[in-house]
Design a protein around this motif. Structure first.
Motif, PDB file in Angstrom:
ATOM      1  N   ARG A 117     -21.850  42.772  11.437  1.00  0.00           N
ATOM      2  CA  ARG A 117     -21.265  41.464  11.748  1.00  0.00           C
ATOM      3  C   ARG A 117     -19.786  41.444  11.399  1.00  0.00           C
ATOM      4  O   ARG A 117     -18.961  40.921  12.160  1.00  0.00           O
ATOM      5  N   ARG A 118     -19.431  42.033  10.259  1.00  0.00           N
ATOM      6  CA  ARG A 118     -18.019  42.075   9.872  1.00  0.00           C
ATOM      7  C   ARG A 118     -17.207  42.983  10.792  1.00  0.00           C
ATOM      8  O   ARG A 118     -16.042  42.704  11.073  1.00  0.00           O
ATOM      9  N   VAL A 119     -17.814  44.074  11.249  1.00  0.00           N
ATOM     10  CA  VAL A 119     -17.126  44.963  12.188  1.00  0.00           C
ATOM     11  C   VAL A 119     -16.787  44.207  13.467  1.00  0.00           C
ATOM     12  O   VAL A 119     -15.660  44.263  13.988  1.00  0.00           O
ATOM     13  N   LYS A 120     -17.768  43.480  14.021  1.00  0.00           N
ATOM     14  CA  LYS A 120     -17.548  42.739  15.266  1.00  0.00           C
ATOM     15  C   LYS A 120     -16.512  41.632  15.100  1.00  0.00           C
ATOM     16  O   LYS A 120     -15.788  41.301  16.042  1.00  0.00           O
ATOM     17  N   ALA A 121     -16.454  41.068  13.888  1.00  0.00           N
ATOM     18  CA  ALA A 121     -15.503  39.985  13.641  1.00  0.00           C
ATOM     19  C   ALA A 121     -14.099  40.497  13.335  1.00  0.00           C
ATOM     20  O   ALA A 121     -13.165  39.705  13.183  1.00  0.00           O
ATOM     21  N   GLY A 122     -13.938  41.834  13.234  1.00  0.00           N
ATOM     22  CA  GLY A 122     -12.633  42.405  12.942  1.00  0.00           C
ATOM     23  C   GLY A 122     -12.230  42.302  11.493  1.00  0.00           C
ATOM     24  O   GLY A 122     -11.048  42.466  11.157  1.00  0.00           O
ATOM     25  N   ARG A 123     -13.188  42.050  10.603  1.00  0.00           N
ATOM     26  CA  ARG A 123     -12.886  41.958   9.181  1.00  0.00           C
ATOM     27  C   ARG A 123     -13.102  43.313   8.512  1.00  0.00           C
ATOM     28  O   ARG A 123     -13.631  44.239   9.129  1.00  0.00           O
ATOM     29  N   THR A 124     -12.683  43.435   7.251  1.00  0.00           N
ATOM     30  CA  THR A 124     -12.947  44.666   6.511  1.00  0.00           C
ATOM     31  C   THR A 124     -14.454  44.831   6.388  1.00  0.00           C
ATOM     32  O   THR A 124     -15.126  43.992   5.786  1.00  0.00           O
ATOM     33  N   PRO A 125     -15.035  45.897   6.967  1.00  0.00           N
ATOM     34  CA  PRO A 125     -16.499  45.953   7.113  1.00  0.00           C
ATOM     35  C   PRO A 125     -17.269  46.138   5.815  1.00  0.00           C
ATOM     36  O   PRO A 125     -18.263  45.464   5.585  1.00  0.00           O
ATOM     37  N   GLY A 126     -16.827  47.058   4.939  1.00  0.00           N
ATOM     38  CA  GLY A 126     -17.558  47.280   3.699  1.00  0.00           C
ATOM     39  C   GLY A 126     -18.912  47.911   3.944  1.00  0.00           C
ATOM     40  O   GLY A 126     -19.941  47.229   3.915  1.00  0.00           O
ATOM     41  N   TYR A 127     -18.938  49.217   4.172  1.00  0.00           N
ATOM     42  CA  TYR A 127     -20.189  49.918   4.453  1.00  0.00           C
ATOM     43  C   TYR A 127     -21.131  49.799   3.260  1.00  0.00           C
ATOM     44  O   TYR A 127     -20.685  49.867   2.102  1.00  0.00           O
ATOM     45  N   PRO A 128     -22.441  49.591   3.490  1.00  0.00           N
ATOM     46  CA  PRO A 128     -23.395  49.492   2.374  1.00  0.00           C
ATOM     47  C   PRO A 128     -23.273  50.679   1.430  1.00  0.00           C
ATOM     48  O   PRO A 128     -23.175  51.825   1.861  1.00  0.00           O
ATOM     49  N   ARG A 129     -23.321  50.395   0.148  1.00  0.00           N
ATOM     50  CA  ARG A 129     -23.087  51.431  -0.848  1.00  0.00           C
ATOM     51  C   ARG A 129     -24.382  51.804  -1.553  1.00  0.00           C
ATOM     52  O   ARG A 129     -25.327  51.018  -1.626  1.00  0.00           O
ATOM     53  N   PHE A 130     -24.408  53.030  -2.084  1.00  0.00           N
ATOM     54  CA  PHE A 130     -25.542  53.467  -2.885  1.00  0.00           C
ATOM     55  C   PHE A 130     -25.536  52.685  -4.199  1.00  0.00           C
ATOM     56  O   PHE A 130     -24.481  52.367  -4.748  1.00  0.00           O
ATOM     57  N   LYS A 131     -26.732  52.389  -4.689  1.00  0.00           N
ATOM     58  CA  LYS A 131     -26.879  51.553  -5.870  1.00  0.00           C
ATOM     59  C   LYS A 131     -27.085  52.404  -7.119  1.00  0.00           C
ATOM     60  O   LYS A 131     -28.073  53.146  -7.226  1.00  0.00           O
ATOM     61  N   GLY A 132     -26.149  52.305  -8.058  1.00  0.00           N
ATOM     62  CA  GLY A 132     -26.346  52.909  -9.364  1.00  0.00           C
ATOM     63  C   GLY A 132     -27.313  52.063 -10.176  1.00  0.00           C
ATOM     64  O   GLY A 132     -27.689  50.952  -9.775  1.00  0.00           O
ATOM     65  N   LYS A 133     -27.702  52.562 -11.323  1.00  0.00           N
ATOM     66  CA  LYS A 133     -28.687  51.853 -12.134  1.00  0.00           C
ATOM     67  C   LYS A 133     -28.205  50.465 -12.541  1.00  0.00           C
ATOM     68  O   LYS A 133     -29.000  49.523 -12.638  1.00  0.00           O
ATOM     69  N   ALA A 134     -26.920  50.325 -12.762  1.00  0.00           N
ATOM     70  CA  ALA A 134     -26.383  49.037 -13.189  1.00  0.00           C
ATOM     71  C   ALA A 134     -26.172  48.075 -12.029  1.00  0.00           C
ATOM     72  O   ALA A 134     -25.831  46.906 -12.247  1.00  0.00           O
TER      73      ALA A 134
END
Length: 387
Positions: free
Chosen positions: A86-103
């Motif tokens: 959705r952010r990619v289509k809107a032209g915003r900074t997309p922020g690819y899903p990140r791997f989750k550390g324990k914290a």
């Protein structure tokens, strides 16, 4: 949200449950990423959900947990990707899903009461598959029908989060009173009737202890158990400030809803207000920049974040709906600098933070009270148009 009181065995099982779901989340993310990088193949939720049966057959440590909770974890990842696209289509900074550390992964959800988890209010317990019946600190009755069940690790404690359907409302008797509410920094909120709610500035009040804890964390050796303890202390300091702020918001919102039938607030774009000051290139020195007030803007942004206006309005909206009150959000433009007497709008009218002085007609007023009256007037006009 309720506090859980697990036994030592259940505490270890809760940790294992969260860790297992974190592993599933990261593995599903890696599969999606690798499939796209290798062959531009897009993996979807239905594909990964269909693999759960095979995963559970070869991984007994995953099979002990509820199938529905694992599906909920995959839907959580799917929601993260939906936001990314959705952010990619809107032209915003997309922020690819990140791997989750324990914290960064501290909760597990069951999407339906009775499917891997069951709420047992008469016994003050919740049943969780693979963990058993965990004691709940039931400090108030749960209204409505429990829909989803979630456990959440909060520092050294565990919390139970329930979402409910068919929640009955609790309408309050009418008072015949209406008010505009202007939020601010000097005063947390000011009503059109002249009431000023003091800003407790929880972040500033607890800033000394938080800074000291952060300094001790910075000196601790990375990867050590001591550093982990220091990290938990810093998190606890942040959590205390957040809890104090939230408690204050709930109490003030409840008091306002009890006194007024109609409440009018500004529809503030807080994210825009928190943006960093734009750099100003120096025309006389290429590569240099002029002073842009970044330091003052940074301090203002901290104060805005500390006040928590957005969370307050969200809580006020929920309490107003529950009590049968009317909450109106209006465009904030010119509510602070438009004269209530003659209608002249100019930034020069706001002489100081506390004083309004119209440059056209000479009308003077306390600035926040004046803005709250403008808000009330605009809100009643919107209400009349909608009627």
């Amino acid at each position: 949200m309720f506090r859980l009181h697990p036994t030592s065995r259940q505490h270890a099982l809760l940790e294992a449950c969260v860790e297992s779901h974190r592993e599933l989340y990261n593995a599903a993310l890696a599969e999606r990423r690798d499939a796209w990088e290798r062959s531009k193949t897009r993996i979807r939720y239905v594909d990964q959900s269909g693999q759960l049966t095979d995963i559970r057959s070869v991984r007994p440590d995953h099979a002990v947990w509820s199938f529905s909770s694992q599906q909920a974890t995959l839907r959580r990842l799917n929601k993260a990707f939906a936001g990314f696209f959705r952010r990619v289509k809107a032209g915003r900074t997309p922020g690819y899903p990140r791997f989750k550390g324990k914290a960064r992964f501290d909760s597990v959800e069951w999407s339906r009461d009775g499917d891997g988890a069951r709420w047992l209010p008469e016994r003050r317990r919740v049943y969780l598959q693979g963990i058993g019946q965990v004691k709940v600190g039931l400090h108030r009755q749960v209204a409505g029908r429990v829909k989803t069940i979630q456990i959440k690790r909060v520092g050294r404690h565990w919390m139970l989060v329930l979402s409910c359907d068919d929640v009955p409302t609790n309408p309050l008797p009418t008072t015949g009173r209406r008010t505009g509410i202007d939020v601010g920094i000097a005063s947390f909120a000011t009503t059109s009737g002249g009431e000023h709610i003091e800003n407790p500035r929880w972040g500033r009040a607890g800033g000394g202890r938080l800074a000291a804890a952060q300094q001790r964390l910075a000196r601790a050796e990375r990867g050590s158990k001591n550093r982990e303890r220091k990290r938990q202390t810093v998190a606890a300091r942040h959590r205390k400030i957040a809890n104090q702020r939230r408690d204050f918001h709930h109490k003030q919102a409840l008091a306002l809803v009890a006194r007024y039938d109609v409440l009018v607030v500004e529809d503030l774009a807080i994210a825009n207000m928190l943006r960093r000051a734009r750099p100003v290139p120096d025309p006389d020195q290429p590569g240099a920049f002029l002073a842009n007030g970044a330091r003052a803007k940074s301090g203002l942004s901290r104060s805005i974040s500390d006040a928590g206006w957005g969370r307050f309005v969200s809580i006020l909206r929920a309490k107003a709906e529950d009590a049968g009150r009317t909450l109106i959000e209006v465009d904030p433009r010119h509510t602070s600098d438009r004269c209530e007497a003659c209608g002249h709008a100019a930034s020069d009218n706001r002489v100081t933070q506390a004083e309004f002085h119209c440059q056209a007609c000479g009308h003077t007023a306390q600035a926040d009270e004046h803005a709250a009256r403008n808000l009330l007037r605009a809100g009643l006009a919107l209400q009349a148009q909608a009627a």
